[in-house]
Write a protein that holds these residues in place. Structure first.
Motif, PDB file in Angstrom:
ATOM      1  N   VAL B 104       0.870  -1.180   0.000  1.00  0.00           N
ATOM      2  CA  VAL B 104       0.000   0.000   0.000  1.00  0.00           C
ATOM      3  C   VAL B 104       0.908   1.232   0.000  1.00  0.00           C
ATOM      4  O   VAL B 104       1.794   1.349   0.836  1.00  0.00           O
ATOM      5  CB  VAL B 104      -0.951  -0.009   1.221  1.00  0.00           C
ATOM      6  N   ARG B 105       0.715   2.145  -0.949  1.00  0.00           N
ATOM      7  CA  ARG B 105       1.682   3.227  -1.153  1.00  0.00           C
ATOM      8  C   ARG B 105       1.226   4.601  -0.686  1.00  0.00           C
ATOM      9  O   ARG B 105       2.029   5.484  -0.467  1.00  0.00           O
ATOM     10  CB  ARG B 105       2.020   3.331  -2.656  1.00  0.00           C
ATOM     11  N   ASP B 106      -0.085   4.803  -0.598  1.00  0.00           N
ATOM     12  CA  ASP B 106      -0.583   6.135  -0.281  1.00  0.00           C
ATOM     13  C   ASP B 106      -0.606   6.380   1.239  1.00  0.00           C
ATOM     14  O   ASP B 106      -1.234   5.622   1.978  1.00  0.00           O
ATOM     15  CB  ASP B 106      -2.002   6.294  -0.862  1.00  0.00           C
ATOM     16  N   PRO B 107       0.073   7.435   1.709  1.00  0.00           N
ATOM     17  CA  PRO B 107       0.125   7.720   3.152  1.00  0.00           C
ATOM     18  C   PRO B 107      -1.267   7.869   3.773  1.00  0.00           C
ATOM     19  O   PRO B 107      -1.513   7.377   4.875  1.00  0.00           O
ATOM     20  CB  PRO B 107       0.890   9.039   3.233  1.00  0.00           C
ATOM     21  N   ILE B 113      -6.169   3.182   7.404  1.00  0.00           N
ATOM     22  CA  ILE B 113      -6.233   1.753   7.739  1.00  0.00           C
ATOM     23  C   ILE B 113      -5.791   1.534   9.192  1.00  0.00           C
ATOM     24  O   ILE B 113      -6.385   0.732   9.915  1.00  0.00           O
ATOM     25  CB  ILE B 113      -5.391   0.923   6.740  1.00  0.00           C
ATOM     26  N   ILE B 114      -4.786   2.280   9.650  1.00  0.00           N
ATOM     27  CA  ILE B 114      -4.362   2.172  11.060  1.00  0.00           C
ATOM     28  C   ILE B 114      -5.511   2.600  11.983  1.00  0.00           C
ATOM     29  O   ILE B 114      -5.799   1.948  12.989  1.00  0.00           O
ATOM     30  CB  ILE B 114      -3.085   3.012  11.312  1.00  0.00           C
ATOM     31  N   LYS B 138       2.848  12.313   6.948  1.00  0.00           N
ATOM     32  CA  LYS B 138       1.449  12.319   6.500  1.00  0.00           C
ATOM     33  C   LYS B 138       0.668  11.138   7.080  1.00  0.00           C
ATOM     34  O   LYS B 138      -0.515  11.239   7.365  1.00  0.00           O
ATOM     35  CB  LYS B 138       1.382  12.240   4.969  1.00  0.00           C
ATOM     36  N   VAL B 139       1.349   9.996   7.218  1.00  0.00           N
ATOM     37  CA  VAL B 139       0.682   8.820   7.801  1.00  0.00           C
ATOM     38  C   VAL B 139       0.365   9.104   9.263  1.00  0.00           C
ATOM     39  O   VAL B 139      -0.770   8.920   9.712  1.00  0.00           O
ATOM     40  CB  VAL B 139       1.553   7.552   7.679  1.00  0.00           C
ATOM     41  N   VAL B 140       1.368   9.572   9.996  1.00  0.00           N
ATOM     42  CA  VAL B 140       1.186   9.866  11.422  1.00  0.00           C
ATOM     43  C   VAL B 140       0.011  10.829  11.598  1.00  0.00           C
ATOM     44  O   VAL B 140      -0.855  10.634  12.443  1.00  0.00           O
ATOM     45  CB  VAL B 140       2.473  10.481  12.024  1.00  0.00           C
ATOM     46  N   GLN B 141      -0.030  11.846  10.753  1.00  0.00           N
ATOM     47  CA  GLN B 141      -1.104  12.844  10.780  1.00  0.00           C
ATOM     48  C   GLN B 141      -2.473  12.180  10.558  1.00  0.00           C
ATOM     49  O   GLN B 141      -3.425  12.454  11.272  1.00  0.00           O
ATOM     50  CB  GLN B 141      -0.835  13.861   9.659  1.00  0.00           C
ATOM     51  N   ALA B 142      -2.545  11.292   9.570  1.00  0.00           N
ATOM     52  CA  ALA B 142      -3.829  10.670   9.209  1.00  0.00           C
ATOM     53  C   ALA B 142      -4.298   9.659  10.244  1.00  0.00           C
ATOM     54  O   ALA B 142      -5.477   9.344  10.311  1.00  0.00           O
ATOM     55  CB  ALA B 142      -3.726  10.009   7.832  1.00  0.00           C
TER      56      ALA B 142
END
Lengths: 244, 244
Positions: B104-107, B113-114, B138-142
């Protein structure tokens, strides 16, 4: 070749006001354009670096990669950009389930919700006036062509809901558990704004408050993303319609 | 005040390589930082325009809005930026359901998903090495803080799956209907790459191919967004565990 005036028109369609004045919107990329060409949407003009589309010759211009870059809103433009006419809105069919959005603002969320409506056979998506415009280029991009199969209309949501004598569902932290409560084949499912949820005005009209229960041991997750909540709700409503 | 070297370090943590070399990552905004401070994560340093956080004094620097703008990756920085240590990965607990991501590539998708794993009580999220880094800003943010409650590990997914003698689920266009097939309380659910789905190597290990059926009359919607597919799958697996 593409004229300065054409470039100016195309660029202006990035703005909602210009889209409404001109009655036009933009689709980019081979897949999206192909889906719109197959649909009832009316093509105004198609700019492409490769003549691979099935559209009337007078409406196609072959342009250079450089010109495409000039008119595209994408970092990496994909072969073509088309201008389509914004269709007149069909009245909602008022059969089956209707999804209604109360001020959803993120283009990616609206695009994904349109895709979900298409997947789950929801014909009508009703949006409050403050919901992001479905002809916003990012929304069109995110719908992956589903916009051609879902009827989207913008309304005064409070009046709309008031005028419908049916089950009005809304998700809240407290409500009937969606997995165990009865779910009908008809009704309106309301999803709220990303930050504030369903507004008080609209909450007052909801007659079926439901909740998606948390299964984690620590109940600190604040909320689900609105597109994911839509996915879970539509999945649960539609699952019940399967003959077992 | 913030030194040039500190700015340089913080900026560098936008890159995965620097994060891995330094063992550090960034969290921005009041809500996210508060959640990480409450968790087992170890704070390295906190830069804030308002002294409103509960953290050891030696680790807090009050800075100007201008300095925050210099170090933030956000267009509109929100009060604070914190550096935390990347924790050592706990081995997966191997109980209950495990979600596994195949590139999975999109942050934004990984972050969502997390959040879904946290909502549905999934303790272990296993990612292929080519899946986007969960400490990407960006992942952490989302994740909205959910990262503090889900154990994420990066593995050679093929070997990982091979080593587990359990039901290995994967979503495909053809497969058992997830609404009508039996779903266990244990197993691995694999979600694939945004563009290509589950890779052939991993598909070969899937022993329970499942499908989320389409309800639309025209079956042209290509696929669901990977985060929405995760939402629908977790909803359906977890629904079955409710005592009715």
């Amino acid at each position: 070749m593409i004229s300065k005036n054409q470039i100016k028109l195309i660029k202006s369609l990035g703005q909602k006001k210009a889209r409404q004045q001109q009655g036009l919107f933009i689709v980019e990329g081979i897949k999206g354009i192909t889906e719109f060409l197959k649909s009832e949407y009316v093509l105004k003009h198609l700019y492409t670096t490769k003549l691979i589309f099935d559209a009337p010759q007078g409406l196609i211009s072959e342009i250079s990669e450089l010109d495409l870059k000039k008119i595209s809103a994408l970092k990496n433009p994909n072969t073509a950009l088309a201008i389509f006419e914004i269709p007149t809105v069909k009245p909602s069919q008022n059969t089956g389930l209707i999804v209604a959005l109360d001020d959803v603002r993120d283009p990616g969320n609206l695009g994904t919700i349109i895709r979900l409506c298409d997947w789950y056979g929801i014909k009508d998506l009703v949006c409050s006036y403050n919901t992001v415009d479905c002809f916003n280029t990012k929304v069109v991009q995110a719908t992956m062509g589903s916009l051609t199969r879902v009827n989207v209309q913008y309304v005064d949501l409070e009046s709309y809901v008031e005028a419908h004598n049916t089950d009005i569902f809304g998700t809240f932290l407290e409500g009937e558990n969606i997995y165990t409560t009865t779910l009908p084949r008809q009704g309106i499912i309301i999803l709220g704004n990303e930050a504030n949820g369903i507004s008080e005005r609209i909450e007052a009209k909801v007659n079926r408050k439901v909740t998606i229960p948390q299964f984690g041991t620590i109940k600190e997750t604040e909320s689900l993303n609105v597109a994911n909540a839509t996915a879970i709700l539509l999945s649960e409503f539609k699952r019940r319609t399967i003959e077992m």
